[in-house]
Motif scaffolding. Structure first.
Motif, PDB file in Angstrom:
ATOM      1  N   PRO A 162       0.803  -1.133  -0.018  1.00  0.00           N
ATOM      2  CA  PRO A 162      -0.022   0.040   0.086  1.00  0.00           C
ATOM      3  C   PRO A 162       0.935   1.281  -0.086  1.00  0.00           C
ATOM      4  CG  PRO A 162      -0.428  -1.128   2.037  1.00  0.00           C
ATOM      5  CD  PRO A 162       0.677  -2.048   1.091  1.00  0.00           C
ATOM      6  N   GLU A 163       1.961   1.333   0.631  1.00  0.00           N
ATOM      7  CA  GLU A 163       3.012   2.419   0.554  1.00  0.00           C
ATOM      8  C   GLU A 163       3.438   2.632  -0.699  1.00  0.00           C
ATOM      9  OE1 GLU A 163       5.868   2.608   3.618  1.00  0.00           O
ATOM     10  OE2 GLU A 163       4.440   1.759   4.891  1.00  0.00           O
ATOM     11  N   LYS A 164       3.309   1.708  -1.711  1.00  0.00           N
ATOM     12  CA  LYS A 164       3.957   2.067  -3.123  1.00  0.00           C
ATOM     13  C   LYS A 164       2.746   2.322  -3.716  1.00  0.00           C
ATOM     14  CE  LYS A 164       7.861  -0.976  -3.193  1.00  0.00           C
ATOM     15  NZ  LYS A 164       8.419  -2.165  -3.933  1.00  0.00           N
ATOM     16  N   VAL A 165       1.471   1.873  -3.587  1.00  0.00           N
ATOM     17  CA  VAL A 165       0.453   2.137  -4.412  1.00  0.00           C
ATOM     18  C   VAL A 165       0.151   3.693  -4.002  1.00  0.00           C
ATOM     19  CG1 VAL A 165      -1.909   1.866  -4.499  1.00  0.00           C
ATOM     20  CG2 VAL A 165      -0.597   0.027  -4.347  1.00  0.00           C
ATOM     21  N   LEU A 166       0.236   4.123  -2.886  1.00  0.00           N
ATOM     22  CA  LEU A 166      -0.237   5.602  -2.479  1.00  0.00           C
ATOM     23  C   LEU A 166       0.960   6.363  -2.489  1.00  0.00           C
ATOM     24  CD1 LEU A 166      -3.188   4.994  -0.161  1.00  0.00           C
ATOM     25  CD2 LEU A 166      -3.170   5.940  -2.635  1.00  0.00           C
ATOM     26  N   SER A 167       2.123   5.890  -3.066  1.00  0.00           N
ATOM     27  CA  SER A 167       3.615   6.809  -2.659  1.00  0.00           C
ATOM     28  C   SER A 167       3.450   8.014  -3.707  1.00  0.00           C
ATOM     29  CB  SER A 167       4.809   5.777  -3.153  1.00  0.00           C
ATOM     30  OG  SER A 167       4.746   5.321  -4.567  1.00  0.00           O
ATOM     31  N   LEU A 214      -7.731   2.163  -6.385  1.00  0.00           N
ATOM     32  CA  LEU A 214      -6.462   3.067  -5.931  1.00  0.00           C
ATOM     33  C   LEU A 214      -5.325   3.062  -6.817  1.00  0.00           C
ATOM     34  CD1 LEU A 214      -7.101   2.486  -1.931  1.00  0.00           C
ATOM     35  CD2 LEU A 214      -7.831   4.364  -3.466  1.00  0.00           C
ATOM     36  N   GLN A 215      -5.032   1.821  -7.228  1.00  0.00           N
ATOM     37  CA  GLN A 215      -3.878   1.705  -8.174  1.00  0.00           C
ATOM     38  C   GLN A 215      -4.031   1.860  -9.590  1.00  0.00           C
ATOM     39  OE1 GLN A 215      -2.103  -2.194  -7.521  1.00  0.00           O
ATOM     40  NE2 GLN A 215      -0.138  -1.580  -8.659  1.00  0.00           N
ATOM     41  N   PHE A 216      -5.043   1.285  -9.984  1.00  0.00           N
ATOM     42  CA  PHE A 216      -5.493   1.364 -11.399  1.00  0.00           C
ATOM     43  C   PHE A 216      -6.621   2.423 -11.974  1.00  0.00           C
ATOM     44  CE2 PHE A 216      -4.103  -3.108 -10.480  1.00  0.00           C
ATOM     45  CZ  PHE A 216      -2.914  -3.011 -11.123  1.00  0.00           C
ATOM     46  N   ARG A 217      -6.867   3.175 -11.089  1.00  0.00           N
ATOM     47  CA  ARG A 217      -7.835   4.316 -11.466  1.00  0.00           C
ATOM     48  C   ARG A 217      -9.033   3.895 -12.518  1.00  0.00           C
ATOM     49  NH1 ARG A 217      -5.709   9.187  -9.486  1.00  0.00           N
ATOM     50  NH2 ARG A 217      -3.458   9.129  -9.134  1.00  0.00           N
ATOM     51  N   ASP A 218     -10.155   3.784 -11.842  1.00  0.00           N
ATOM     52  CA  ASP A 218     -11.266   3.579 -12.836  1.00  0.00           C
ATOM     53  C   ASP A 218     -12.517   4.217 -12.126  1.00  0.00           C
ATOM     54  OD1 ASP A 218     -12.244   1.977 -10.609  1.00  0.00           O
ATOM     55  OD2 ASP A 218     -11.692   0.179 -11.670  1.00  0.00           O
TER      56      ASP A 218
END
Length: 123
Positions: free
Chosen positions: A6-11, A58-62
């Motif tokens: 999650p830290e990389k996803v929202l980094s 959150l990672q792939f934006r849809d």
């Protein structure tokens, strides 16, 4: 397939900065409205289900990205009311639960602001 961190996803800095703003806003809302433990517990379950269903947004934006982000912020705000608060990424939030309402409360002209502690930790 490696686990998603999650830290990389929202980094991305804007995402974490927005989260740093959104969580205290949720805490203040819960405090002003006097959310009980039972209400926070019910909302925590709903947030967990929403994040489980749409966390990849959150990672792939849809089309579910905004909802997933808002449920994440709400869930973290709920966690801030637990003893010791909650940490996510480099941030830590901690809030005091609102006082339980009296059986016959007197009118309060203005609710007191929420007591919120936000700390950014550097690893």
């Amino acid at each position: 397939m490696p686990a998603i961190d999650p830290e990389k996803v929202l980094s991305r800095q804007p995402a974490m900065e927005t989260l740093a703003l959104a969580v205290p806003m949720w805490i203040d809302k819960m405090y002003r409205e006097g959310w009980s433990f039972d209400r926070r517990y019910g909302r925590a379950q709903a947030c967990a289900q929403a994040i489980a269903a749409h966390g990849d947004s959150l990672q792939f934006r849809d089309k579910h990205s905004a909802e997933a982000f808002n449920r994440l912020a709400e869930g973290l705000a709920i966690g801030a009311f637990q003893p010791g608060g909650v940490s996510f990424g480099t941030y830590h939030w901690q809030a005091q639960p609102p006082p339980e309402p009296d059986p016959a409360p007197e009118p309060d002209p203005a609710p007191a602001p929420a007591t919120v502690t936000v700390r950014e930790e550097f690893l």
